[in-house]
Design an enzyme around this catalytic site. Structure first.
Site, PDB file in Angstrom:
ATOM      1  N   GLY A 242      -9.512  20.227  32.168  1.00  0.00           N
ATOM      2  CA  GLY A 242      -9.850  21.303  31.236  1.00  0.00           C
ATOM      3  C   GLY A 242      -9.018  22.571  31.361  1.00  0.00           C
ATOM      4  O   GLY A 242      -9.481  23.645  30.973  1.00  0.00           O
TER       5      GLY A 242
ATOM      6  N   ASN B 104      -6.430  23.309  29.579  1.00  0.00           N
ATOM      7  CA  ASN B 104      -6.164  23.781  28.216  1.00  0.00           C
ATOM      8  C   ASN B 104      -7.407  24.426  27.608  1.00  0.00           C
ATOM      9  O   ASN B 104      -7.304  25.410  26.877  1.00  0.00           O
ATOM     10  CB  ASN B 104      -5.660  22.627  27.338  1.00  0.00           C
ATOM     11  CG  ASN B 104      -4.168  22.401  27.510  1.00  0.00           C
ATOM     12  OD1 ASN B 104      -3.357  23.246  27.142  1.00  0.00           O
ATOM     13  ND2 ASN B 104      -3.808  21.277  28.125  1.00  0.00           N
TER      14      ASN B 104
ATOM     15  N   ILE C 284      -8.957   7.415  21.839  1.00  0.00           N
ATOM     16  CA  ILE C 284      -8.396   7.373  20.488  1.00  0.00           C
ATOM     17  C   ILE C 284      -9.492   7.841  19.534  1.00  0.00           C
ATOM     18  O   ILE C 284     -10.660   7.468  19.700  1.00  0.00           O
ATOM     19  CB  ILE C 284      -8.000   5.917  20.137  1.00  0.00           C
ATOM     20  CG1 ILE C 284      -7.041   5.396  21.203  1.00  0.00           C
ATOM     21  CG2 ILE C 284      -7.503   5.808  18.696  1.00  0.00           C
ATOM     22  CD1 ILE C 284      -5.683   5.019  20.779  1.00  0.00           C
TER      23      ILE C 284
ATOM     24  N   ASN D 286      -4.339  18.363  18.150  1.00  0.00           N
ATOM     25  CA  ASN D 286      -4.209  17.751  19.477  1.00  0.00           C
ATOM     26  C   ASN D 286      -3.031  18.374  20.204  1.00  0.00           C
ATOM     27  O   ASN D 286      -2.043  18.756  19.578  1.00  0.00           O
ATOM     28  CB  ASN D 286      -3.976  16.239  19.300  1.00  0.00           C
ATOM     29  CG  ASN D 286      -3.794  15.511  20.626  1.00  0.00           C
ATOM     30  OD1 ASN D 286      -4.563  15.712  21.569  1.00  0.00           O
ATOM     31  ND2 ASN D 286      -2.773  14.675  20.715  1.00  0.00           N
TER      32      ASN D 286
ATOM     33  N   HIS E 108      -0.189  17.412  23.030  1.00  0.00           N
ATOM     34  CA  HIS E 108       0.383  16.241  23.706  1.00  0.00           C
ATOM     35  C   HIS E 108       1.559  16.691  24.583  1.00  0.00           C
ATOM     36  O   HIS E 108       2.392  17.490  24.132  1.00  0.00           O
ATOM     37  CB  HIS E 108       0.859  15.208  22.680  1.00  0.00           C
ATOM     38  CG  HIS E 108       1.350  13.953  23.328  1.00  0.00           C
ATOM     39  ND1 HIS E 108       0.496  12.992  23.827  1.00  0.00           N
ATOM     40  CD2 HIS E 108       2.607  13.541  23.625  1.00  0.00           C
ATOM     41  CE1 HIS E 108       1.210  12.019  24.380  1.00  0.00           C
ATOM     42  NE2 HIS E 108       2.490  12.320  24.272  1.00  0.00           N
TER      43      HIS E 108
HETATM   44  C1  GAR Z   1      -2.603  17.840  29.242  1.00  0.00           C
HETATM   45  O1  GAR Z   1      -1.339  17.751  29.831  1.00  0.00           O
HETATM   46  C2  GAR Z   1      -2.591  17.296  27.836  1.00  0.00           C
HETATM   47  O2  GAR Z   1      -1.421  17.594  27.138  1.00  0.00           O
HETATM   48  C3  GAR Z   1      -2.687  15.813  28.104  1.00  0.00           C
HETATM   49  O3  GAR Z   1      -3.658  15.713  29.120  1.00  0.00           O
HETATM   50  C4  GAR Z   1      -3.595  16.886  29.933  1.00  0.00           C
HETATM   51  C5  GAR Z   1      -4.977  17.478  30.019  1.00  0.00           C
HETATM   52  O4  GAR Z   1      -5.000  18.539  30.929  1.00  0.00           O
HETATM   53  N1  GAR Z   1      -3.074  15.092  26.924  1.00  0.00           N
HETATM   54  C6  GAR Z   1      -2.606  13.888  26.623  1.00  0.00           C
HETATM   55  O5  GAR Z   1      -1.828  13.265  27.333  1.00  0.00           O
HETATM   56  C7  GAR Z   1      -3.123  13.330  25.314  1.00  0.00           C
HETATM   57  N2  GAR Z   1      -2.377  12.178  24.925  1.00  0.00           N
HETATM   58  P1  GAR Z   1      -6.217  19.559  30.938  1.00  0.00           P
HETATM   59  O6  GAR Z   1      -7.496  18.731  31.013  1.00  0.00           O
HETATM   60  O7  GAR Z   1      -6.017  20.371  32.186  1.00  0.00           O
HETATM   61  O8  GAR Z   1      -6.154  20.386  29.690  1.00  0.00           O
END
Ligand code: GAR
Length: 215
Positions: A19, A21, A99, A114, A116
């Site tokens: 979490g 982000n 998904i 989203n 990525h």
């Molecule tokens: C982030 O790096 C995000 O971009 C990636 O998962 C991580 C989550 O980190 N998402 C993907 O790969 C989606 N395909 P977080 O939980 O610390 O935000």
């Protein structure tokens, strides 16, 4: 009427893990100048740190475990019902590892974004964008915020940030530098959406000038 004259946009954030982000969005919306407010956090996993972050920030959070539903479609239908209950206007996938069902995408078209961890369209379609970029040997990677469509990681791109790959990078060091950029562009994209400044034109997303200015 501009967003400044209205109530803040109600944003729901989908999470599955750490979490960070979500935290970037919490920090941005707590600064007081944001046109968005976090109305709900939805997780498909129990006990993840993102839920603690939501609780600390006083954001209502709900867990939807896959095993509690007969199918992923039913699980996400329950999520959709919750989104309607809380009046969510923008959905943000922030490290959400499922998904999104076509039925959910269709119900919320143009209102789901989203983040990525690669420069799409390279290294999309999975959860290892950083490792895949490193293994391929690219010299520049980065991150992308895009609208969610029925294809995985193929929707119209809102913002991207490049991150150079260094000679001695590991998945961890590259991921950490990409993450810094994620924490910058995700709140920026949410703010643009909340200000009504994103217009989807086919595959392209036009960023409109701030209210009162023309380009
Ligand atoms: C982030 O790096 C995000 O971009 C990636 O998962 C991580 C989550 O980190 N998402 C993907 O790969 C989606 N395909 P977080 O939980 O610390 O935000």
């Amino acid at each position: 009427m501009t967003r400044q004259d209205k109530d803040p946009l109600r944003v729901a954030v989908f999470v599955s893990g750490r979490g960070s982000n979500l935290q970037a969005l919490i920090d941005a919306t707590q600064k007081g100048q944001s046109s968005a407010r976090l109305a709900a956090v939805l997780s498909n996993r129990d006990g993840v740190y993102a839920l603690e972050r939501a609780q600390r920030a006083g954001i209502p959070a709900r867990v939807f475990l896959r095993r509690d539903y007969a199918s992923r479609a039913e699980q996400q239908a329950a999520m959709l019902a919750y989104l309607r209950q809380v009046g969510a206007e923008l959905m943000v996938l922030a490290g959400f590892d499922q998904i999104v069902e076509p039925s959910l995408v269709r119900a919320l078209e143009g209102r789901v974004i989203n983040i990525h961890p690669s420069l799409l369209p390279s290294f999309g379609g999975g959860l290892h964008g950083q490792a895949d970029a490193l293994a391929y040997g690219v010299k520049v990677s980065g991150c992308t915020v895009h609208f969610v469509t029925e294809g995985v990681d193929t929707g119209p791109i809102i913002m991207q940030a490049p991150v150079p790959v260094l000679e001695d990078d590991t998945v961890e060091t590259l991921s950490a530098r990409i993450l810094e950029q994620e924490h910058r562009i995700l709140p920026a994209a949410v703010e643009l959406y909340a200000e009504g400044r994103l217009r989807i034109e086919g595959r392209r997303v036009r960023i409109l000038p701030p209210a009162g200015k023309s380009d």
